[in-house]
Scaffold this motif. Structure first.
Motif, PDB file in Angstrom:
ATOM      1  N   LEU A 155     -45.564 104.457 -57.499  1.00 26.48           N
ATOM      2  CA  LEU A 155     -46.655 105.860 -57.233  1.00 26.48           C
ATOM      3  C   LEU A 155     -47.585 106.655 -59.103  1.00 26.48           C
ATOM      4  CD1 LEU A 155     -44.908 108.008 -54.701  1.00 26.48           C
ATOM      5  CD2 LEU A 155     -47.076 107.130 -53.838  1.00 26.48           C
ATOM      6  N   ASN A 156     -46.166 106.133 -59.538  1.00 26.11           N
ATOM      7  CA  ASN A 156     -46.894 105.852 -61.037  1.00 26.11           C
ATOM      8  C   ASN A 156     -48.027 105.447 -61.103  1.00 26.11           C
ATOM      9  OD1 ASN A 156     -46.828 105.385 -63.570  1.00 26.11           O
ATOM     10  ND2 ASN A 156     -44.622 106.841 -63.827  1.00 26.11           N
ATOM     11  N   MET A 157     -48.916 106.209 -61.848  1.00 27.26           N
ATOM     12  CA  MET A 157     -49.874 105.522 -61.644  1.00 27.26           C
ATOM     13  C   MET A 157     -50.454 104.648 -63.012  1.00 27.26           C
ATOM     14  SD  MET A 157     -52.141 109.492 -61.316  1.00 27.26           S
ATOM     15  CE  MET A 157     -53.663 109.018 -62.341  1.00 27.26           C
ATOM     16  N   PRO A 209     -41.436 104.219 -64.543  1.00 27.31           N
ATOM     17  CA  PRO A 209     -41.678 104.775 -62.910  1.00 27.31           C
ATOM     18  C   PRO A 209     -41.378 105.242 -61.374  1.00 27.31           C
ATOM     19  CG  PRO A 209     -40.782 102.234 -64.249  1.00 27.31           C
ATOM     20  CD  PRO A 209     -40.703 103.347 -64.458  1.00 27.31           C
ATOM     21  N   PHE A 210     -40.094 105.671 -61.938  1.00 29.18           N
ATOM     22  CA  PHE A 210     -38.935 105.857 -60.918  1.00 29.18           C
ATOM     23  C   PHE A 210     -38.962 107.281 -61.257  1.00 29.18           C
ATOM     24  CE2 PHE A 210     -36.817 102.586 -62.740  1.00 29.18           C
ATOM     25  CZ  PHE A 210     -37.247 101.309 -61.374  1.00 29.18           C
ATOM     26  N   LEU A 219     -37.881 106.363 -50.177  1.00 29.12           N
ATOM     27  CA  LEU A 219     -39.163 107.329 -50.912  1.00 29.12           C
ATOM     28  C   LEU A 219     -40.230 108.337 -49.912  1.00 29.12           C
ATOM     29  CD1 LEU A 219     -40.181 107.960 -53.833  1.00 29.12           C
ATOM     30  CD2 LEU A 219     -42.089 105.992 -53.810  1.00 29.12           C
ATOM     31  N   PRO A 220     -40.527 107.049 -49.178  1.00 34.24           N
ATOM     32  CA  PRO A 220     -41.480 107.413 -47.754  1.00 34.24           C
ATOM     33  C   PRO A 220     -40.960 108.885 -47.369  1.00 34.24           C
ATOM     34  CG  PRO A 220     -41.594 105.567 -47.680  1.00 34.24           C
ATOM     35  CD  PRO A 220     -40.005 105.754 -48.818  1.00 34.24           C
ATOM     36  N   GLN A 221     -39.953 108.690 -46.793  1.00 34.89           N
ATOM     37  CA  GLN A 221     -39.040 110.599 -46.742  1.00 34.89           C
ATOM     38  C   GLN A 221     -39.411 111.071 -47.368  1.00 34.89           C
ATOM     39  OE1 GLN A 221     -35.422 108.980 -44.650  1.00 34.89           O
ATOM     40  NE2 GLN A 221     -35.705 107.019 -44.164  1.00 34.89           N
ATOM     41  N   ALA A 222     -39.123 110.981 -48.346  1.00 38.78           N
ATOM     42  CA  ALA A 222     -39.479 112.578 -49.604  1.00 38.78           C
ATOM     43  C   ALA A 222     -40.884 113.154 -49.402  1.00 38.78           C
ATOM     44  CB  ALA A 222     -38.462 111.839 -51.052  1.00 38.78           C
TER      45      ALA A 222
END
Lengths: 113, 494
Positions: free
Chosen positions: B187-189, B67-68, A68-71
Motif C-alpha cells: 500500500l506504500n505509494m 513499506p510496512f 492487512l486486508p482485515q485492518a
C-alpha cells in the motif's frame, strides 16, 4: 473460493446500482449499504482467501491469513458506518423539511440562498 | 525537526479537538482558530524552506521501516500545496467571522473547518494509498457538515445529492485500492511505484489506472463526472463555497497528478491520451456552462471546472514543461478562485442575490471592491503581469512541444471565454446605473474587503515574483518527472 466471492460481490454491486437508481431516498441508502458491503468483500477477497489460522500469534502455528486486508476493512467499515448514520439523519431531516422522499420531486425553485 | 511534515496535520487536529470544549464561547472559537491557522501557515512556510534545503522529508510513523508502516512524505509539491491550503483556510476563517451570522458560526462551524484542513493537508502529505482514502473521508465528512450547516431546504436537497455521489466514489476508491493490493501486494505509494515498474504487466494496470481516474475524477469534477458540482456548490454560504471551490476539487486533481506520475508513468499511451481527451472535454463543458449562466456564483463554479481541465491537460502531456505549468497553474488557481469567491460573496452581500440582473453600478459606491475584482478577473484569465499567465504559457508550450496542436488551441481559446465570463460579472455588476441594494451585509463591506485585498495581493505577488517562485516549482516537478527520486527518498530508511 475467490470466484464465488467475486460473484457474490458482483451481485451485491448489481443490487446496489439498481437500488441507487430508484426514486425513494431510503432505497438509495439501502443501495449504498449494499455497495459498501460489496467493497468490503472485495477487499477481503483480493487479499487472498488461502486457508490459515486467524492472525493472532500462537504457539505452533506457522501459517496465518493476511492480516492487512482485515485492518483495511475494519477501517472502511467504521467510516461507512459514520457516513451512513449521517446520511440517514440527513434524509430524515430532508423529509421533514421538504415533505417528500422522492428524489425526482427534489427540484428547486429558489436558486439563490 | 524530524516530525515537521506532521505539524500541518496535527495543529488543526488538536485545535479542532480543543474547540469542542468551548462551543458556547464564540469569541474563543474565533481567536483560537484564527491564531492556530496562523501557526499552521508559519509551520508550512518553514516546511517549504526545509524541503528546499534538504530535499524530500519523510516521517515513518512508529519508526516502522518504510513499506510496512505508514509514511508521510513532504516533497516540494505537497509542501507547496499544504502552504496554499493553510493560507486559504486562514483567509476564509477571517472572512467568515464577519460574513456568517452568529447563529451559523455557533454550530461547530470552526471545528468543521479545522477538520477540513486536517483532511486536505493529510491527503497532500500522505505516502500511503489507503491512508489517502482515510484523509479523503476526513475532509469529505467535514464538507458534508459544512454544506448542510444552516439547514435551508435547498441545502438539504443538494447535500443529499452531494453525499450520495461521494459515498459512491468512496466505495469505488476502496475497491480500486483492493484491486491494486491484490496485484501489487503493498500500500506504500513508493513501494507500489517500484513494484509496478518491475512486474510490467500493462493490461490490468491500465484498468486500475482508469478506475483511479474515475475515483479522483468524481472528486475533481472532470468531464463526464462533473454533473454533481454546479448544483451542490450553489447552496452553501460563500465562505464555505470558497473553501470547496479552492480545495476539494484540487485534492482530486492532486490524486490524479500523483498516481499518474508515480504509478502509471511507464505506460504513457492509452491512459494518458484518455486523460488528455477528457481534460479538453472538461474545459469545453466548463466554458459552455460559464457562458450560459446569468448567475455570478454559477459563472465562477463553472470556471472551477475549466481550471481542472487546464491543469489535467498539463498533466496528461507529461513533459517537464507542461508539468511545471500544471503545478504553477494549480497553485495559482487555488488562490485566485478563493479570492474571486470571496469578492463575489461581498457583491452578493450588497445586492442580496447572486443574479446578475439584481446588481449594477456598484463601482460608484464601492470603487475599491470593483478594482480588486477587476485585477482578480484579469489574473484568472492569465493576462501577463498576473499569476495565471506563466502556468498557462508553460502548459501551452509543453503541449506544442509534444506535437499536439488541438490541446493548446483549446486552452488558449478557453482563456478568452473565461475572461469574457468573469468580465460579465464586472460589467453587469459594477457598471451601469446603480440599482437599489437589498442585501443585509452592506455595512460589513469595510471589514470584509481587507482579507480579500490581501489575498489578491498575494496572487499578484505570485505572478510578478514568478522568478522567485520558479526554483520551488522546478523542485516540485522533479519527482513527478522522475519517480525514482521519490522512491529513493521514501525507501532509503528501509
Amino acid at each position: 473460493m475467490e470466484i464465488i466471492m467475486a460473484i457474490a460481490a458482483g451481485i451485491l454491486t448489481m443490487c446496489a446500482v439498481y437500488l441507487i437508481l430508484s426514486k425513494s431516498i431510503l432505497r438509495i441508502i439501502i443501495g449504498t449499504g449494499l455497495l459498501s458491503h460489496a467493497a468490503h468483500l472485495i477487499v477481503i477477497t483480493m487479499g487472498g482467501l488461502k486457508t490459515g489460522a486467524a492472525p493472532v500469534l500462537e504457539e505452533g502455528v506457522t501459517k496465518y491469513t493476511d492480516p492487512l486486508p482485515q485492518a483495511l476493512v475494519l477501517t472502511a467499515i467504521v467510516i461507512s458506518f459514520g457516513v451512513t448514520a449521517f446520511f440517514l439523519v440527513l434524509a430524515y431531516r430532508a423529509y421533514q423539511e421538504l415533505g417528500t422522499d422522492n428524489i425526482e420531486e427534489m427540484k428547486g425553485t429558489d436558486t439563490n440562498d | 525537526m524530524i516530525n515537521l511534515p506532521l505539524l500541518p496535520i496535527l495543529i488543526p487536529l488538536l485545535t479542532g479537538v480543543l474547540l469542542m470544549f468551548f462551543t458556547k464561547q464564540l469569541w474563543m472559537q474565533r481567536i483560537v482558530s484564527f491564531l492556530s491557522t496562523l501557526l499552521t501557515i508559519g509551520v508550512s512556510l518553514y516546511l517549504v524552506f526545509q524541503v528546499k534545503a534538504q530535499g524530500i522529508l519523510t516521517v515513518t510513523l512508529g519508526s516502522w521501516p518504510a513499506p510496512f508502516g505508514i509514511t508521510l512524505v513532504s516533497d516540494m509539491l505537497s509542501a507547496l500545496l499544504v502552504l496554499t491550503t493553510s493560507l486559504l483556510v486562514f483567509f476564509v476563517i477571517w472572512y467568515s467571522m464577519t460574513y456568517l451570522s452568529e447563529q451559523h458560526q455557533r454550530f461547530y462551524y470552526y471545528i468543521a473547518v479545522q477538520f477540513l484542513l486536517v483532511g486536505v493537508n493529510g491527503a497532500f502529505t500522505t505516502g500511503d494509498i489507503f491512508n489517502m482514502f482515510v484523509f479523503f473521508e476526513v475532509f469529505l465528512i467535514s464538507s458534508y457538515v459544512l454544506i448542510v450547516l444552516g439547514g435551508k431546504p435547498a441545502q438539504l436537497r443538494e447535500s443529499l445529492k452531494y453525499l450520495l455521489v461521494n459515498v459512491i466514489s468512496s466505495a469505488l476508491f476502496v475497491m480500486t485500492v483492493a484491486f491494486l493490493y491484490g496485484i501489487i501486494g503493498t500500500l506504500n505509494m513508493a513501494d507500489i511505484s517500484q513494484k509496478i515498474a518491475e512486474i510490467n504487466q500493462p493490461g490490468i494496470l491500465s484498468v486500475i489506472a482508469i478506475l483511479f481516474l474515475v475515483v479522483f475524477g468524481l472528486k475533481g469534477a472532470i468531464f463526464p463526472l462533473y454533473f454533481w458540482l454546479p448544483g451542490s456548490y450553489q447552496v452553501p454560504p460563500t465562505p464555505v463555497l470558497a473553501l470547496f471551490g479552492a480545495l476539494l476539487t484540487k485534492v482530486g486533481v492532486y490524486g490524479i497528478l500523483r498516481t499518474y506520475s508515480l504509478f502509471f508513468s511507464n505506460e504513457v499511451g492509452i491512459i494518458h491520451s484518455l486523460l488528455g481527451g477528457l481534460a479538453l472535454a472538461t474545459i469545453i463543458i466548463g466554458v459552455i456552462g460559464a457562458l450560459a449562466t446569468k448567475d455570478a456564483k454559477q459563472i465562477l463554479i463553472y470556471n472551477i471546472i475549466v481550471a481542472v481541465g487546464v491543469i489535467l491537460y498539463g498533466v496528461s502531456v507529461m513533459t517537464r514543461q507542461s508539468l511545471e505549468g500544471a503545478v504553477f497553474y494549480l497553485l495559482h488557481d487555488m488562490l485566485i478562485k478563493a479570492a474571486l469567491f470571496l469578492l463575489v460573496g461581498i457583491m452578493i452581500g450588497i445586492a442580496g442575490s447572486s443574479r446578475l440582473k439584481s446588481m449594477g453600478g456598484m463601482i460608484k459606491d464601492y470603487p475599491l471592491l470593483g478594482w480588486t475584482y477587476f485585477i482578480a478577473a484579469l489574473s484568472l484569465a492569465g493576462i501577463p503581469p498576473f499569476s495565471g499567465f506563466i502556468g498557462k504559457l508553460l502548459i501551452v508550450r509543453g503541449g506544442i512541444e509534444a506535437g499536439d496542436l488541438v490541446g493548446p488551441f483549446i486552452v488558449l481559446a478557453s482563456s478568452l471565454l473565461v475572461l469574457y465570463s468573469v468580465m460579465q460579472i464586472f460589467i453587469r455588476g459594477f457598471w451601469g446605473t446603480p440599482k437599489t441594494y437589498t442585501g443585509s451585509r452592506r455595512h460589513l463591506v469595510k471589514q470584509l474587503i481587507a482579507p480579500t485585498i490581501l489575498l489578491v495581493t498575494i496572487t499578484v505577488a505570485y505572478g510578478v515574483g514568478a522568478e522567485a517562485v520558479r526554483p520551488f516549482i522546478t523542485q516540485a516537478v522533479d519527482p513527478l518527472v522522475d519517480p525514482s527520486i521519490y522512491i529513493q527518498a521514501v525507501l532509503k530508511g528501509g
